[in-house]
Design a protein around this motif. Sequence first.
Motif, mmCIF file in Angstrom:
data_model
loop_
_atom_site.group_PDB
_atom_site.id
_atom_site.type_symbol
_atom_site.label_atom_id
_atom_site.label_comp_id
_atom_site.label_asym_id
_atom_site.label_seq_id
_atom_site.Cartn_x
_atom_site.Cartn_y
_atom_site.Cartn_z
ATOM 1 N N MET A 98 -6.249 11.635 -1.352
ATOM 2 C CA MET A 98 -6.805 10.348 -0.930
ATOM 3 C C MET A 98 -7.036 10.289 0.579
ATOM 4 O O MET A 98 -7.499 9.271 1.097
ATOM 5 C CB MET A 98 -5.892 9.194 -1.353
ATOM 6 N N GLY A 99 -6.700 11.368 1.285
ATOM 7 C CA GLY A 99 -6.926 11.400 2.729
ATOM 8 C C GLY A 99 -5.912 10.630 3.530
ATOM 9 O O GLY A 99 -6.197 10.184 4.644
ATOM 10 N N PHE A 100 -4.704 10.493 2.992
ATOM 11 C CA PHE A 100 -3.628 9.833 3.726
ATOM 12 C C PHE A 100 -2.764 10.918 4.370
ATOM 13 O O PHE A 100 -1.648 11.200 3.949
ATOM 14 C CB PHE A 100 -2.809 8.953 2.790
ATOM 15 N N ASP A 101 -3.318 11.555 5.383
ATOM 16 C CA ASP A 101 -2.660 12.666 6.059
ATOM 17 C C ASP A 101 -3.246 12.802 7.461
ATOM 18 O O ASP A 101 -4.048 11.968 7.897
ATOM 19 C CB ASP A 101 -2.845 13.974 5.268
ATOM 20 N N LEU A 102 -2.838 13.850 8.158
ATOM 21 C CA LEU A 102 -3.315 14.080 9.523
ATOM 22 C C LEU A 102 -4.202 15.316 9.601
ATOM 23 O O LEU A 102 -4.291 15.974 10.643
ATOM 24 C CB LEU A 102 -2.117 14.227 10.475
ATOM 25 N N ARG A 107 -11.683 12.873 13.453
ATOM 26 C CA ARG A 107 -12.723 12.227 12.643
ATOM 27 C C ARG A 107 -12.247 10.878 12.104
ATOM 28 O O ARG A 107 -12.995 9.899 12.089
ATOM 29 C CB ARG A 107 -13.116 13.154 11.494
ATOM 30 N N ASP A 108 -11.003 10.830 11.658
ATOM 31 C CA ASP A 108 -10.458 9.563 11.161
ATOM 32 C C ASP A 108 -10.437 8.513 12.265
ATOM 33 O O ASP A 108 -10.744 7.335 12.027
ATOM 34 C CB ASP A 108 -9.038 9.764 10.623
ATOM 35 N N GLY A 228 -7.580 7.490 5.673
ATOM 36 C CA GLY A 228 -7.229 7.579 7.094
ATOM 37 C C GLY A 228 -8.054 6.671 7.985
ATOM 38 O O GLY A 228 -7.499 5.897 8.774
ATOM 39 N N PRO A 229 -9.398 6.725 7.904
ATOM 40 C CA PRO A 229 -10.212 5.841 8.741
ATOM 41 C C PRO A 229 -9.958 4.359 8.459
ATOM 42 O O PRO A 229 -10.029 3.524 9.367
ATOM 43 C CB PRO A 229 -11.654 6.227 8.370
ATOM 44 N N LEU A 230 -9.663 4.025 7.211
ATOM 45 C CA LEU A 230 -9.401 2.633 6.852
ATOM 46 C C LEU A 230 -8.095 2.155 7.480
ATOM 47 O O LEU A 230 -8.011 1.021 7.974
ATOM 48 C CB LEU A 230 -9.320 2.476 5.326
#
Length: 256
Positions: A98-102, A107-108, A228-230
């Motif tokens: 889900m992109g909840f990482d570093l 970009r995030d 991440g961006p959110l």
Amino acid sequence: MSTAEAPTTRRTLVTETVLVLGVSLGASAIWSLLDLVNKLTQHVALNHQTTAMNSSVTPDRPWLDLTYQLVGIVVALVPVALALHLLTRDRADARHAMGFDLNEPGRDLVRGLALAAAVGVPGLGLYAAARAVGLNTTIAAANLTHTWWTIPVLVLSAVQNAVLEEVVMVGYLFTRWRRAGWSVPAVVLVSATIRGSYHLYQGFGGFAGNLVMGVLFGLVYLRTRRVGPLVVAHTVLDVVAFVGYALLKGHLAWLS
């Protein structure tokens, strides 16, 4: 002796999401609706009422108050751990999926800042318009006692809000509801509606603004597959609101 695992059906997936929401933001939506009903039935117009956020619990005892604030932040993140735990049972790399990482910090950050700018300015305009026509309360975004830990706690509260809402409302729900066979428009709209609902305590402007924000954030997630961006965007918006209010409320009449 082994026991066979029950098959994961559409009904099971949806029930799971209802239960997760029931101990987190779904419950907040119900309390928020009741709070709005209470405000609408007062003898004071909605735009003449004030909604206080981030308030001190024991203002006369700063260290105990700090403990209350920090415990509240930690406890509020338990549903995030629950959602990730449930997803990890099906996919070990669920957090990364889900992109909840570093993995993409630069970009995030850029995407998040751009998203915050796109949401923040129109959001202020919507808030002002809703207040002007009597559809929203005045938001007092920070009401902690002025101590050395006030700003750090407000920042932590902003991060907690962002992580809770974006991981649960987007990363978790989108994954579960899509697996349950829901269409993309249904997932986006239901998630956004729930997001708007737990902001009803602010008034109808808070509901509408967060519903639109939920749709936009959902579409961005579907394109990037990263929360991440959110989280960055949400954190920035809340930090500006909380810390900005705390620093400026004694200097700008329209904030009070």
